[in-house]
Scaffold this motif. Structure first.
Motif, mmCIF file in Angstrom:
data_model
loop_
_atom_site.group_PDB
_atom_site.id
_atom_site.type_symbol
_atom_site.label_atom_id
_atom_site.label_comp_id
_atom_site.label_asym_id
_atom_site.label_seq_id
_atom_site.Cartn_x
_atom_site.Cartn_y
_atom_site.Cartn_z
ATOM 1 N N PHE A 190 0.840 -1.205 0.000
ATOM 2 C CA PHE A 190 0.000 0.000 0.000
ATOM 3 C C PHE A 190 0.872 1.251 0.000
ATOM 4 C CE2 PHE A 190 -3.568 -2.581 1.961
ATOM 5 C CZ PHE A 190 -4.403 -2.463 0.874
ATOM 6 N N MET A 191 1.907 1.223 0.829
ATOM 7 C CA MET A 191 2.746 2.410 0.952
ATOM 8 C C MET A 191 3.386 2.757 -0.398
ATOM 9 S SD MET A 191 5.662 3.032 3.821
ATOM 10 C CE MET A 191 4.608 2.784 5.228
ATOM 11 N N SER A 192 3.916 1.746 -1.082
ATOM 12 C CA SER A 192 4.549 2.006 -2.384
ATOM 13 C C SER A 192 3.534 2.505 -3.392
ATOM 14 C CB SER A 192 5.149 0.729 -2.960
ATOM 15 O OG SER A 192 6.145 0.285 -2.160
ATOM 16 N N ALA A 193 2.386 1.832 -3.438
ATOM 17 C CA ALA A 193 1.379 2.205 -4.433
ATOM 18 C C ALA A 193 0.913 3.642 -4.190
ATOM 19 C CB ALA A 193 0.208 1.241 -4.373
ATOM 20 N N GLY A 246 -10.595 7.043 -1.607
ATOM 21 C CA GLY A 246 -11.778 6.287 -2.048
ATOM 22 C C GLY A 246 -11.851 6.205 -3.567
ATOM 23 N N GLN A 247 -11.588 7.312 -4.204
ATOM 24 C CA GLN A 247 -11.658 7.332 -5.668
ATOM 25 C C GLN A 247 -10.563 6.463 -6.293
ATOM 26 O OE1 GLN A 247 -11.515 11.525 -6.503
ATOM 27 N NE2 GLN A 247 -13.709 11.806 -6.129
ATOM 28 N N HIS A 248 -9.510 6.220 -5.531
ATOM 29 C CA HIS A 248 -8.464 5.289 -5.988
ATOM 30 C C HIS A 248 -8.775 3.862 -5.530
ATOM 31 C CE1 HIS A 248 -6.164 8.898 -6.941
ATOM 32 N NE2 HIS A 248 -5.333 8.131 -7.610
ATOM 33 N N GLY A 249 -9.987 3.669 -5.013
ATOM 34 C CA GLY A 249 -10.431 2.308 -4.672
ATOM 35 C C GLY A 249 -10.080 1.861 -3.269
ATOM 36 N N LEU A 250 -9.663 2.797 -2.404
ATOM 37 C CA LEU A 250 -9.186 2.377 -1.088
ATOM 38 C C LEU A 250 -9.884 3.065 0.080
ATOM 39 C CD1 LEU A 250 -5.363 2.423 -1.868
ATOM 40 C CD2 LEU A 250 -6.782 0.398 -1.564
ATOM 41 N N VAL A 251 -10.154 2.282 1.117
ATOM 42 C CA VAL A 251 -10.658 2.852 2.361
ATOM 43 C C VAL A 251 -9.618 2.560 3.431
ATOM 44 C CG1 VAL A 251 -12.493 2.786 4.085
ATOM 45 C CG2 VAL A 251 -13.039 2.484 1.661
ATOM 46 N N HIS A 252 -9.114 3.604 4.069
ATOM 47 C CA HIS A 252 -8.032 3.438 5.044
ATOM 48 C C HIS A 252 -8.502 2.586 6.225
ATOM 49 C CE1 HIS A 252 -5.192 4.418 8.224
ATOM 50 N NE2 HIS A 252 -4.368 4.913 7.316
ATOM 51 N N ASP A 273 0.096 4.043 8.478
ATOM 52 C CA ASP A 273 -0.571 2.881 9.080
ATOM 53 C C ASP A 273 -1.647 2.246 8.175
ATOM 54 O OD1 ASP A 273 -1.063 1.013 10.991
ATOM 55 O OD2 ASP A 273 -1.901 2.379 12.480
ATOM 56 N N PHE A 274 -1.199 1.356 7.295
ATOM 57 C CA PHE A 274 -2.113 0.838 6.273
ATOM 58 C C PHE A 274 -2.530 -0.632 6.321
ATOM 59 C CE2 PHE A 274 0.980 3.873 4.411
ATOM 60 C CZ PHE A 274 0.146 4.976 4.375
ATOM 61 N N PRO A 275 -2.065 -1.437 7.260
ATOM 62 C CA PRO A 275 -2.361 -2.869 7.078
ATOM 63 C C PRO A 275 -3.850 -3.208 7.008
ATOM 64 C CG PRO A 275 -0.955 -2.538 9.004
ATOM 65 C CD PRO A 275 -1.274 -1.180 8.463
ATOM 66 N N GLN A 276 -4.684 -2.382 7.613
ATOM 67 C CA GLN A 276 -6.122 -2.704 7.654
ATOM 68 C C GLN A 276 -6.888 -2.133 6.467
ATOM 69 O OE1 GLN A 276 -4.622 -0.440 9.727
ATOM 70 N NE2 GLN A 276 -5.454 1.185 8.460
ATOM 71 N N MET A 277 -6.196 -1.454 5.570
ATOM 72 C CA MET A 277 -6.876 -0.793 4.454
ATOM 73 C C MET A 277 -7.610 -1.815 3.586
ATOM 74 S SD MET A 277 -5.329 2.447 2.836
ATOM 75 C CE MET A 277 -4.086 2.080 1.712
#
Ligand code: ADP
Ligand code: MG
Length: 437
Positions: A190-193, A246-252, A273-277
Motif C-alpha cells: 500500500f505504501m509504495s502504491a 476512495g476514488q483510488h479504490g481504497l478505504v483506510h 498505518d495501512f495494514p487494515q486498508m
C-alpha cells in the motif's frame, strides 16, 4: 515485548546460521526439532553452544510438552534476523532505544541510516516515476523509521478471544509471526502504491520479514498537534485525502488523529498505518469510510471547537462510487469490454487508478487476507488506538508467554492438515531478503 538489541553485535557467524536454520525450519514446524536445526544450519560441529547462546538471549525458546526436543523462533529472534539483514545491506547503523510509538500491533523506532538512503531506492516494479510526496522527506535524511509488526501482542482483555482463534477457529491457523510478516508486506504494498500515486505517505525504503523501513516525518500525529493556523484548511485537506483515497479504490479504515501526522504550524498532512486498508468493493467499505469520516468530524469539533458544516461533508455514493463508476462507463464507451477483475492499462483510464487492484495483484491469497483482517479486527477490538500498549508492557510479556504455550500445544496435526490446503503453501511476500522493495 521490547526490542532488545544488546546481543546483536555479539552473535557469531555460527549463531546466525543456527538462528536462520530455526527460521527456515519454522516454515513447516511450529517446534523445530534440534536435529533438523543442525541439518539446516549445515554446520559440521555441534550446535549446542549456539543453541544455548540464542536461547539465553531469548531469540529462540525451548518448547515444553512436546514429544521431541525442539525450539521455536521468538519475536526477538525474528527481530534480529530482520535487523541483521538490514544492517548487512548498510541500510541501518543503529536503533534508538526509546520507541517513537508503541501501538497495539507494532513498535516504531527511529534508526540511523546512511544519508539520503531513500534516494537510492529503486523505482518500483510498476515502473512509475519517482515523485516526492507533499510532505518533506529530506528533513530526516539520515534517520528513518523502523516499524516492527507485532500481531499477537494484545491487551489482557483480548487474550482469551485470541486464544479462541488459535485453538478453535478453522481458518486461523497461521502463527502470529506469520501474520505479522503478511501485515508488513501488505502495508509495504500500500505504501509504495500510494507513494507512487502522489499521496502524502512515507516512502518505503525496505521491507524485510515483519518490518518496514520508511522515511521519517518530523510531524506529530494530529492528536498531539500543538497549534494549527488554519482549521478549515486542515479539514479540507483531510476530506480531500479521504475522498481521493476512495476514488483510488481504497478505504483506510483507521483514518484518524493517530494515523494522520501533521507538520506543526501547517496543514501539511502525512497518512500512515495501512495494514487494515480495504478495497471499496469490500463488504464493509462504506461503513469503514463513514466511520473514518464521522470520527474525524467528532475529533475536530472536540479538539478545536470547529463545527463542520454538514452540507459540505463528502458522500460515499456521490463523491467516491460515482467517480469510480464513471470511469468504468468511460472504458466501455471506448469499446473496451470490462470484465470483472480485468485489468486495464493505466493510460487507457480516465480518472484515478484503482490502487486496490494493484495491491490485490501482489500475490496474497484470499485466505491469507481473511486471516489478517480477522486478526487485526480482533486486536483493535472496539477500543480504538487511544489505548496504546506500552504502559502495560509487563502484562504484554505475560500474555506472550501464555499464548506461546498455547501455540506449543496445538501443533503437529494442524501442520499436516495445512499441506492439504490448496492456497496455504503460497509464499508470504517479504518472507526473505529478496522481498525488499
Ligand atoms: P500502529 O499500527 O502501531 O498504530 P503506526 O504506523 O500508526 O503503527 O505508528 C505508530 C506511531 O509511530 C505513529 O502514531 C507515529 O507517531 C509514529 N510513526 C509511524 N510512522 C512514522 C513516520 N514515518 N514518521 C514519523 N512518525 C511515525
Ligand atoms: Mg497507528
Amino acid at each position: 515485548m521490547k526490542l532488545n538489541t544488546a546481543h546483536l553485535r555479539y552473535l557469531s557467524p555460527d549463531d546466525w546460521r543456527v538462528l536462520t536454520a530455526v527460521e527456515l525450519g519454522s516454515k513447516n514446524h511450529e517446534v523445530v526439532p534440534t536435529a533438523l536445526i543442525s541439518q539446516l544450519s549445515s554446520l559440521h560441529g555441534s550446535i549446542s553452544r549456539s543453541i544455548s547462546t540464542l536461547a539465553k538471549a531469548g531469540l529462540i525458546a525451548k518448547v515444553k510438552n512436546t514429544t521431541y526436543d525442539g525450539y521455536r523462533l521468538t519475536y526477538g529472534g525474528l527481530d534480529y534476523l530482520s535487523l541483521h539483514s538490514m544492517i548487512k545491506k548498510n541500510m541501518v547503523f543503529s536503533i534508538s532505544q526509546t520507541p517513537l510509538g508503541v501501538g497495539k500491533e507494532s513498535d516504531v523506532y527511529v534508526v540511523a541510516t546512511p544519508p539520503n538512503l531513500h534516494l537510492t531506492v529503486n523505482k518500483t516494479s510498476e515502473g512509475m516515476a519517482e515523485v516526492a510526496p507533499a510532505a518533506r522527506l529530506e528533513e530526516g535524511a539520515e534517520q528513518a523509521v523502523l516499524k516492527i509488526h507485532r500481531l499477537g501482542r494484545i491487551s489482557f482483555r483480548s487474550v482469551k478471544r485470541s486464544r479462541d482463534y488459535l485453538n478453535n477457529n478453522r481458518i486461523f491457523k497461521s502463527s502470529w509471526q506469520q501474520l505479522s510478516r503478511l501485515s508488513a508486506a501488505r502495508e509495504a504494498s500500500f505504501m509504495s502504491a500510494l507513494y507512487n500515486h502522489n499521496f502524502p505517505v512515507p516512502k518505503l525504503i525496505s521491507q524485510n520479514r515483519h518490518t518496514l523501513l520508511m522515511t521519517l516525518h518530523r510531524a506529530p500525529p494530529l492528536r498531539n498537534l500543538q497549534s494549527c493556523p488554519d482549521i478549515p484548511g486542515l479539514w479540507a485537506r483531510l476530506m480531500e485525502l479521504l475522498v481521493r483515497l476512495g476514488q483510488h479504490g481504497l478505504v483506510h479504515g483507521d483514518f484518524n488523529e493517530f494515523n494522520l501526522l501533521c507538520y506543526e504550524g501547517t496543514t501539511e498532512v502525512v497518512v500512515i498505518d495501512f495494514p487494515q486498508m480495504v478495497s471499496v468493493d469490500h463488504p464493509n467499505a462504506r461503513e469503514m469510510w463513514e466511520r473514518d469520516l464521522e470520527g474525524l468530524k467528532r475529533w475536530i469539533q472536540r479538539r478545536w471547537g470547529w463545527v463542520v458544516d454538514e452540507k459540505t461533508l463528502p458522500r460515499w455514493e456521490k463523491d467516491v462510487l460515482k467517480v469510480i463508476r464513471r470511469r468504468v462507463v468511460e472504458k466501455v464507451r471506448k469499446g473496451k469490454k470490462v470484465g470483472k477483475g480485468e485489468k486495464v492499462a493505466e493510460e487507457e483510464m480516465e480518472g484515478p487508478v484503482r490502487l486496490d487492484a494493484l495491491v490485490d495483484a501482489t500475490g496474497f491469497s484470499k485466505k491469507q487476507l481473511k486471516e489478517l483482517e480477522k486478526a487485526i479486527r480482533d486486536q483493535r477490538g472496539g477500543d480504538g488506538e487511544g489505548e496504546q500498549a506500552g504502559d502495560g508492557d509487563e502484562d504484554d510479556d505475560d500474555d506472550d508467554e501464555d499464548k506461546d504455550e498455547d501455540e506449543g500445544s496445538e501443533k503437529e496435526d494442524e501442520g499436516e492438515e495445512e499441506d492439504e490446503d490448496e492456497d496455504e503453501d503460497e509464499e508470504v511476500k517479504g518472507e526473505n531478503d529478496e522481498g525488499d522493495y
